[in-house]
Write an enzyme that holds these catalytic residues in place. Structure first.
Site, PDB file in Angstrom:
ATOM      1  CG  ASP A   1      -4.012  -2.463   0.687  1.00  0.00           C
ATOM      2  OD1 ASP A   1      -2.820  -2.789   0.805  1.00  0.00           O
ATOM      3  OD2 ASP A   1      -4.565  -1.636   1.420  1.00  0.00           O
TER       4      ASP A   1
ATOM      5  CB  SER B   1      -0.951  -0.033   1.201  1.00  0.00           C
ATOM      6  OG  SER B   1      -1.924   0.972   1.115  1.00  0.00           O
TER       7      SER B   1
END
Length: 490
Positions: free
Chosen positions: A320, A179
């Site tokens: 993610d 991320s």
């Protein structure tokens, strides 16, 4: 008088604007509190100081007598991570600056011996034998990596931590990010050394600041959340369009980006120059930043054998990476021999519960650890019991499994630099920030990293030396091979 001096030093540490200012105050604090005497003394229950002192005397004796073969033999049996407990976290929590002088002296003795044996001064040991020794020593000792967690807008905390390590020459060449952490890792791994320092300045991270209004400045936009295509554009402005292999060839740094599958029956991946050399970094980072339920999953892109951009695994989409592997410790161990992890932890879902085991225990942290363990056990048990009912609701089942993955991960390493709690609303965490907030987070990352700098230095000095020597030796070997080939052709 002593109390006043100590308070003065603590104030100076808190107000320090650089690591040199902080370290000067920290050293003065250790002197005023008498901790210097503890550092000068060998005794400690946390490591075998008698064995380390004996090894140090032996190395010194072999060095003075120029017994190169004996020195090589002694190092063969003495280069291992956490030798005789020297890496115990408690040895780095008593003093504000540094640790036992014996440990620092022993590490320096090993480093000096390694550099001496690798030098041209040692002619009675063949190059091949030296190369074999250094390869085995690196394999036995292991390597260090810098891991950056998922973070949202807190990614600037990672920038501050990376800046603190970079300025002291301590930033490992192996790094991973998920991320927001993948953004910072990509910035560092796609730019040459001379081009990196500008990215530690807040104004250079606020892309498009000259064109945008104050509300829309910042990496991820202002008070509103940017669309996926806008984030892609921001990444395009920050990151050169390189594959993982091209970035490695440019910088020599091993970038690893965690991504998670958007579909069922797929496994997460760690993208890097070894496993996915032709994948483009921009798409990898975009996928790692695709928070499920907020941003759409991403199809990766790669450079094919003709040099053209093509979809990579076109039937697969990714999200993610922090969902499944915020800190991919096992995969880094398998790929690079990493056994020492420096973690910058800024994940807003994790930091309220993350524990830095190098710090002193207290009743509050013990209660928090027990509560966290109980919560994990309760959640795991409930998801297991509800497995069949949840199977009738695919979306709910997917969310439960995702939450289970997040809860069951290990979010700390050997050296943990954990973002202090900040009471920001969820909307702010997922939006981007004005320059003032960016500057505050970078400074916070630096200040949080400073107390760990000497611990990092002591615990990575030997591995950095081995990496440096092996790099030089491998280049010499490649050069000699090239000369042999040229002679044969001629």
């Amino acid at each position: 008088m002593i109390l006043n001096t100590t308070l003065k030093m603590e104030k100076e540490m808190a107000q320090a604007k650089s690591y040199s200012e902080w370290s000067k105050a920290a050293k003065a604090h250790d002197k005023s509190t008498g901790v210097d005497k503890w550092k000068a003394s060998d005794e400690s229950k946390h490591f075998d100081h008698t064995s380390i002192r004996r090894r140090l005397k032996r190395l010194s004796g072999l060095w003075k007598s120029q017994d190169n073969a004996g020195l090589l033999y002694a190092l063969n049996e003495g280069i291992h991570g956490n030798m005789d407990g020297m890496g115990h976290a408690r040895l780095h929590q008593k003093a504000k600056f540094g640790t036992k002088q014996l440990i620092q002296d022993y590490v320096d003795a090993i480093v000096n011996s390694l550099e001496y044996l690798a030098s041209d001064k040692v002619t009675d040991i063949p190059f091949e034998e030296k190369l074999d020794f250094f390869r085995r020593a690196q394999h036995c000792y292991g390597r260090s990596a810098f891991l950056m967690s998922g973070s949202g807008a807190y990614l600037y905390f990672h920038v501050g931590v990376a800046k603190a390590l970079w300025e002291e020459g301590l930033l490992p060449d192996i790094m991973s990010g998920s991320s927001g952490g993948s953004v910072v890792g990509a910035l560092i791994s796609t730019h040459s050394d001379k081009d990196i320092p500008p990215f530690f300045k807040p104004e250079n991270l606020v892309v498009g600041a000259d064109d945008a209004s104050e509300e829309e400045s910042g990496f991820l936009g202002g008070s509103r959340r940017l669309r996926a295509d806008e984030i892609r554009q921001r990444l395009t402005e920050l990151l050169p369009d390189l594959t993982f292999q091209e970035a490695y060839e440019l910088t020599g740094r091993h970038l690893n980006v965690s991504i998670a599958p958007a579909e069922k029956h797929q496994t997460s991946r760690l993208l890097n120059a070894i496993a996915s050399p032709n994948v483009y970094i921009r798409e990898a980072v975009l996928a790692s930043c695709a928070v499920p339920g907020i941003y759409p999953p991403v199809t990766l892109a790669a450079k094919d054998h003709r040099g053209e951009r093509v979809p990579y695994l076109p039937n697969r989409k990714w999200v993610d990476g922090s969902v499944t592997h915020d800190l991919p410790v096992k995969r880094l161990a398998r790929l690079y021999g990493v056994n020492h992890h420096i973690v910058s932890q800024a994940n807003p879902l994790v930091t309220p519960f993350a524990t830095d085991f190098s710090q002193k225990r207290n009743p509050l942290s013990s209660i928090r650890n027990a509560s966290t363990a109980t919560m994990k056990a309760w959640f795991n048990a409930n998801v297991e019991m509800m497995q069949k009912p949840l199977s009738y609701f695919p979306r709910l089942n997917s969310m439960a499994n995702m939450a289970l993955s997040v809860i069951n991960q290990d979010y700390t390493g050997d050296i943990n630099i954990i973002r202090p709690t900040m009471f920001w609303g969820p909307s702010k965490i997922l939006s981007n920030l004005p320059v003032e907030d960016v500057a505050e987070l970078i400074a916070l990352g630096e200040r949080t990293a400073w107390p760990k700098i000497e611990m990092v230095r002591t615990q990575t000095k030997i591995s950095q030396t081995l990496d440096r020597i092996l790099f030089r030796f491998e280049n010499e070997l490649a050069h000699d091979h090239e000369l042999v080939v040229k002679r044969k052709i001629a």
